[in-house]
Design an enzyme around this catalytic site. Structure first.
Site, PDB file in Angstrom:
ATOM      1  N   GLY A 268      29.391  34.302  47.458  1.00 49.28           N
ATOM      2  CA  GLY A 268      29.719  33.210  46.558  1.00 49.28           C
ATOM      3  C   GLY A 268      30.645  33.620  45.431  1.00 49.28           C
ATOM      4  O   GLY A 268      31.515  34.490  45.583  1.00 49.28           O
ATOM      5  N   SER A 269      30.448  33.014  44.271  1.00 52.23           N
ATOM      6  CA  SER A 269      31.391  33.171  43.160  1.00 52.23           C
ATOM      7  C   SER A 269      31.416  34.563  42.556  1.00 52.23           C
ATOM      8  O   SER A 269      32.307  34.858  41.736  1.00 52.23           O
ATOM      9  CB  SER A 269      31.072  32.152  42.063  1.00 52.23           C
ATOM     10  OG  SER A 269      31.314  30.836  42.527  1.00 52.23           O
TER      11      SER A 269
END
Length: 578
Positions: free
Chosen positions: A300-301
């Site tokens: 993810g981020s």
């Protein structure tokens, strides 16, 4: 002579006794003495013979007593046992794994008088025995059969009292883990024959200790303990906070690592659900894998930290540049948008703290596909990680990188990697740009510098430290703040794939951090799998669960890691005014 005269003659004493064969008295006494001497000699000879016989018997008994028996009825001395495994210790000398003495029950079927009776008697002490299987073993024509490995002293004593002929005990060693599941995925475990089959136990066997045991060396051959890089105190804190997070956020799993960014030493690493290596059968359950090194995930981020570092390191982007984050990006039939879009032009620091997918994608597009792939490869995120732990998974990436792949990978979708190597790559962002392979053994700063590979410009590392600090001060990582400690980090909330599609309801959350961020010494990464909103909240993003978990770990473990809090009024060591 008259009859009276003859009678009186018989009563009168004889002048000289009559001796056999006409011998005189002296001759007769000489014969009797000679016969007595012969009898006395015979007795002496008989006593000497009996004494010699008993001396031989006694000597043989002593000889047999001094000889090590093949079977024993109690746990033998250490010098009579096969080679032990070396103890595993943490960096401070605390025991993580050691050998204890035990015995195992065996039978010699050719000496068993009544198999039925033997089975019935054994069942009184070992009620969980496979009676049919044991009966089959005792009735076989073999000369040796294991009946039960690693008995307790009480079981051994009770079986001895049964007096079953043809049944005996052999001394063995059993591996014992005083901390139970505390460091199970790192320490690993052994099989019934005391051979390492997982974790550092398997690594140790691979370094030659397994060959020593197979060669039958005894423990009087000195085997030094193996010291690991783990700090048991920090390990306990990490596992305890991960366990609390699983309960608090009703997650299916959680994992984390504390990594020394200058040496690559793993100070603590845990993955829940875990198992007790004293009962290694639990390790076979599918949910108990080591998620930190043996599982791969879309991070993810947190990957935006690597994308930003790539853009800055390429020289095509500076901290003062801006990118258009208005609207969305349409590419390959997909729409790229922001979770909390600002719908305006954003600076590089704003892209980072607002976790803008659009701004990050535009930076990756500026670098280009080949440059993007090369950078992630340089940081070790696309290849199998090198370390002592045997359980290491291979990351996955697209077979062919296209523009859509580069854009989605820029914000953490499309590449799956292990959380541990994500932490290792993050350490390179924090330590001046040096990539250092992780180790579970002690390593000095000098030894680490000798194997380090410079993968980033030190100036890029300085910029990334400032961005990580800014994100905790003003961005999504605010809940990771700890009074007295500079914590920096990046959140990551990745949607998981369900039935072939990304689901916004099922998330894999992470918080990638370093502290003290003014002069980083440790990377702390926590991942929480499928967390639910905490009671009273309506969301379950990484900033709401993974970030506070990292904060709790830093708060409790900093003293053990010799990081002192700072409450001074001096100038902020990092510029936070971007």
């Amino acid at each position: 002579m008259s009859r009276i005269g003859k009678f009186l003659g018989k009563l009168a004493p004889a002048s000289a006794p009559a001796y056999p064969s006409g011998r005189t008295r002296l001759e007769f006494e000489g014969v009797r003495k000679a016969q007595g001497d012969q009898a006395k000699n015979r007795i002496i000879i008989a006593i000497a013979c009996f004494g010699l016989i008993y001396a031989v018997i006694g000597g043989r008994l002593v000889q047999y007593g001094m000889k090590a028996p093949e079977t024993v009825s109690s746990i033998g001395r250490a010098s009579q046992l096969m080679a032990s495994r070396p103890d595993l210790l943490d960096r401070n000398g605390e025991v993580l794994a050691t050998d204890i003495r035990t015995v195992s029950l065996f039978a010699e079927p050719h000496k068993i008088v009544d198999a039925d009776e033997a089975v019935e008697l054994l069942a009184t002490v070992l009620p969980d025995l496979d009676l049919k299987g044991i009966h089959r073993k005792l009735s076989s024509n073999s000369r040796f059969q294991w009946l039960r490995r690693q008995l307790t002293p009480k079981q051994q004593s009770q079986i001895l009292a049964l007096g079953i002929p043809g049944v005996g005990f052999r001394p063995e060693t059993r591996r014992f883990y005083p901390g139970g599941p505390t460091a199970s995925h790192v320490v690993g475990h052994v099989n019934i024959d005391n051979k390492g089959i997982a974790g550092m136990e398997k690594y140790v066997d691979g370094q030659g200790f397994g060959d020593l045991a197979d060669a039958g060396l005894t423990v009087n051959e000195e085997i030094n303990p193996v010291r690991l890089s783990l700090d048991l105190r920090v390990q306990h804190v990490l596992r305890d906070e991960l366990s609390a997070a699983v309960d608090r956020y009703k997650a299916i799993a959680a994992a984390g690592v504390v990594l020394d960014i200058h040496t690559g030493e793993v100070m603590a690493m845990a993955s829940l659900p875990d198992y007790d290596p004293n009962n290694p059968v639990e390790a076979l359950e599918k949910d108990r894998l080591n998620r930190m090194s043996a599982g791969t995930y879309e991070m993810g981020s947190t990957f935006k930290a690597f994308t930003t570092a790539m853009a800055l390191d390429s020289g095509k982007v500076t901290m003062t540049d801006s990118f258009d984050a208005r609207g969305s990006i349409r590419i390959g039939g997909f729409t790229i948008s922001d979770f909390h879009g600002k719908n305006r032009v954003l600076t590089v620091p704003e892209i980072f703290i607002y976790s803008s997918n659009i701004g990050t994608a535009r930076m990756a597009d500026l670098v280009g596909i080949e440059g993007h792939q090369e950078f992630l490869t340089r940081l070790g995120l696309l290849s199998r990680m090198k370390t002592e732990l045997p359980e290491v998974a291979m990351p996955s990436q697209p077979r062919e990188w296209k523009k859509i792949n580069s854009i989605t990978i820029s914000f953490g979708h499309g590449v799956s990697t292990t959380p541990l190597q994500t932490a290792v790559a993050a350490a390179a962002l924090m330590n001046g740009g040096k990539l250092i392979d992780p180790t579970f053994l002690p390593r000095s700063r000098a030894e680490a510098d000798a194997i380090a590979v410079q993968v980033l410009d030190p100036a890029t590392s300085d910029d990334m430290r400032a961005l990580m600090a800014l994100n905790v001060a003003k961005g999504s990582g605010r809940r990771a703040q700890v009074a007295g400690f500079d914590v920096g980090g990046k959140t990551g909330t990745a949607e998981k794939v369900v039935d072939g599609r990304y689901s916004s309801a099922v998330r894999f959350n992470a918080f990638l951090s370093a502290f003290p961020i003014s002069d980083p010494r440790y990377v702390v990464l926590v991942v929480i799998d499928e967390p639910k909103p905490e009671e009273g909240k309506h969301s379950a993003t990484a900033g709401l669960n993974a970030a506070p978990t990292v904060g709790a770990i830093v708060r409790r473990s900093a003293a053990f890691l010799d990081v002192r809090p700072y409450f001074g009024n001096g100038a902020q060591p990092l510029a936070l005014s971007y």
